[in-house]
Scaffold this active site. Sequence first.
Site, PDB file in Angstrom:
ATOM      1  CG  HIS A 123      -7.435  12.104  -6.798  1.00  0.00           C
ATOM      2  ND1 HIS A 123      -8.433  12.131  -5.863  1.00  0.00           N
ATOM      3  CD2 HIS A 123      -7.164  10.794  -7.022  1.00  0.00           C
ATOM      4  CE1 HIS A 123      -8.754  10.880  -5.537  1.00  0.00           C
ATOM      5  NE2 HIS A 123      -8.001  10.057  -6.225  1.00  0.00           N
ATOM      6  CG  ASP A 200      -2.859  15.367  -4.440  1.00  0.00           C
ATOM      7  OD1 ASP A 200      -2.189  14.493  -3.856  1.00  0.00           O
ATOM      8  OD2 ASP A 200      -3.881  15.115  -5.101  1.00  0.00           O
ATOM      9  CD  GLN A 203       0.898   7.779  -8.425  1.00  0.00           C
ATOM     10  OE1 GLN A 203       0.246   7.329  -7.475  1.00  0.00           O
ATOM     11  NE2 GLN A 203       1.455   6.990  -9.308  1.00  0.00           N
ATOM     12  CE  LYS A 226      -1.309   7.240  -4.591  1.00  0.00           C
ATOM     13  NZ  LYS A 226      -2.008   7.477  -5.889  1.00  0.00           N
ATOM     14  CB  CYS A 364     -10.431   9.743  -8.365  1.00  0.00           C
ATOM     15  SG  CYS A 364     -11.282   8.486  -7.463  1.00  0.00           S
TER      16      CYS A 364
HETATM   17  N1  PMP Z   1      -4.415  12.614  -5.015  1.00  0.00           N
HETATM   18  C1  PMP Z   1      -3.827  11.718  -5.824  1.00  0.00           C
HETATM   19  C2  PMP Z   1      -2.893  12.192  -6.890  1.00  0.00           C
HETATM   20  C3  PMP Z   1      -4.075  10.358  -5.625  1.00  0.00           C
HETATM   21  O1  PMP Z   1      -3.486   9.474  -6.439  1.00  0.00           O
HETATM   22  C4  PMP Z   1      -4.953   9.950  -4.596  1.00  0.00           C
HETATM   23  C5  PMP Z   1      -5.267   8.494  -4.373  1.00  0.00           C
HETATM   24  N2  PMP Z   1      -5.481   7.748  -5.513  1.00  0.00           N
HETATM   25  C6  PMP Z   1      -5.533  10.927  -3.800  1.00  0.00           C
HETATM   26  C7  PMP Z   1      -5.245  12.257  -4.031  1.00  0.00           C
HETATM   27  C8  PMP Z   1      -6.479  10.579  -2.690  1.00  0.00           C
HETATM   28  O2  PMP Z   1      -5.830   9.828  -1.731  1.00  0.00           O
HETATM   29  P1  PMP Z   1      -6.657   9.086  -0.565  1.00  0.00           P
HETATM   30  O3  PMP Z   1      -7.783   8.371  -1.250  1.00  0.00           O
HETATM   31  O4  PMP Z   1      -5.660   8.173   0.045  1.00  0.00           O
HETATM   32  O5  PMP Z   1      -7.139  10.143   0.361  1.00  0.00           O
END
Ligand code: PMP
Length: 406
Positions: A123, A200, A203, A226, A364
């Site tokens: 991401h 990270d 997910q 999430k 993203c």
């Molecule tokens: N990493 C992953 C794998 C994600 O799915 C997300 C959110 N879609 C993020 C990072 C970023 O999370 P946040 O926008 O809540 O900071």
Amino acid sequence: MKFDIEKIRADFPVLTRKVHGKDLVFLDSAASSQKPKQVVEAISNYYLYEHANIHRGVHLLSQEATSKYEDARKKVASFINAKNDHECIITKGTTDGINLVASSLGEHCVNEGDEVIISHMEHHSNLVPWQMLCERKKAKLKVIPITDDGELDLEEYEKLLSEKTKIVSVVHVSNTLGTINPVEEMIEKAHDVGAYFVVDGAQAVPHIPVDVQQLNCDFYAFSLHKMYGPTGIGILYGKESIMNAMPPYQGGGDMINKVTLEKTTYNDLPHKFEAGTPNIAGGIGMGATIDYINEIDWKAAHEFEAEVMDYAHKKLSEIEDLRFIGTAEKKTGAISFLVGQIHPYDMGVLLDQLGIAVRTGHHCTQPILERYNIPGTVRASFGIYSTKQEVDQLVQGVERAKRMLG
Ligand code: PMP
């Protein structure tokens, strides 16, 4: 114990909504899950009857709010099996947590000529902060390639590791491909060359059990929104000994021990990394989220979700011209696909007209699109409230869109 899906769905009032006159089919939980009313009520009660700033108040309201906020930290620490509560820094979310590590750990241990390793399926929030760090420090960013199936190339990973590697930061579960990465063995390999490992987990935490001590990761970042909790709040787990050696991230109130005009000494963990008035309502919502998860059968919820996801794979694969992006053996949470030459955006707009909420685009993760040479994907993503009937509606919707656009 049987997983009572109707009871779960009744906790999420938004699922009764109509969208364009149709029953809502919400298949966008990977962008952000819906919230059960228990969590929303905890937040609204706090604002209506319990609000006060936390940590330094001598009055009852402040003490009550402080203890609810700190209880939430304890609950989440036990949920991910952290050894100590103070190893859980309360952040704004995954992005905030990773930026904290990239900035502070990066300052502590990365120098000119050193290397940081990420993967091709990150991401942007686990990519851009490391690019920024490497630029600042004249270090090199190395990337673990991914296979056509959407799995990490672990042989290449081993080749990238060397004594120059200072930090490895990899996603536990891909939000675009759904791949579950074997982070436990990757962490061991990184530690063999003396590198720190950041996970990270944005997910992963909603979909698979996470035990930070068993993984032996040095850092693990995730977001509550999430996993059925509020937006604007997350956790950065970090090992105490490493975080004690790191410089503070931001300066301000709460993160200090003593301040004079000449010099400041810093507070202990976790406060050293929590400058300013925090998201108190979010923290209280986080506590209610963990209570909710502990009340339902979380394991049964995951099993139910896996059945729905398997069903979705099976049914979608029967659609002619549909191809999956990401066919790893171990997947959870999200399915990305494309149908013939139909642009994902057009598919998303048509599905929306049918009441079906999916996400389209790059999610993203722009480097993934470049890797597969595609304009984006249609992504259906699931939560504990997703059902096989909703999958059937999605499949009918895709067929209909295909007839109209194909
Ligand atoms: N990493 C992953 C794998 C994600 O799915 C997300 C959110 N879609 C993020 C990072 C970023 O999370 P946040 O926008 O809540 O900071």
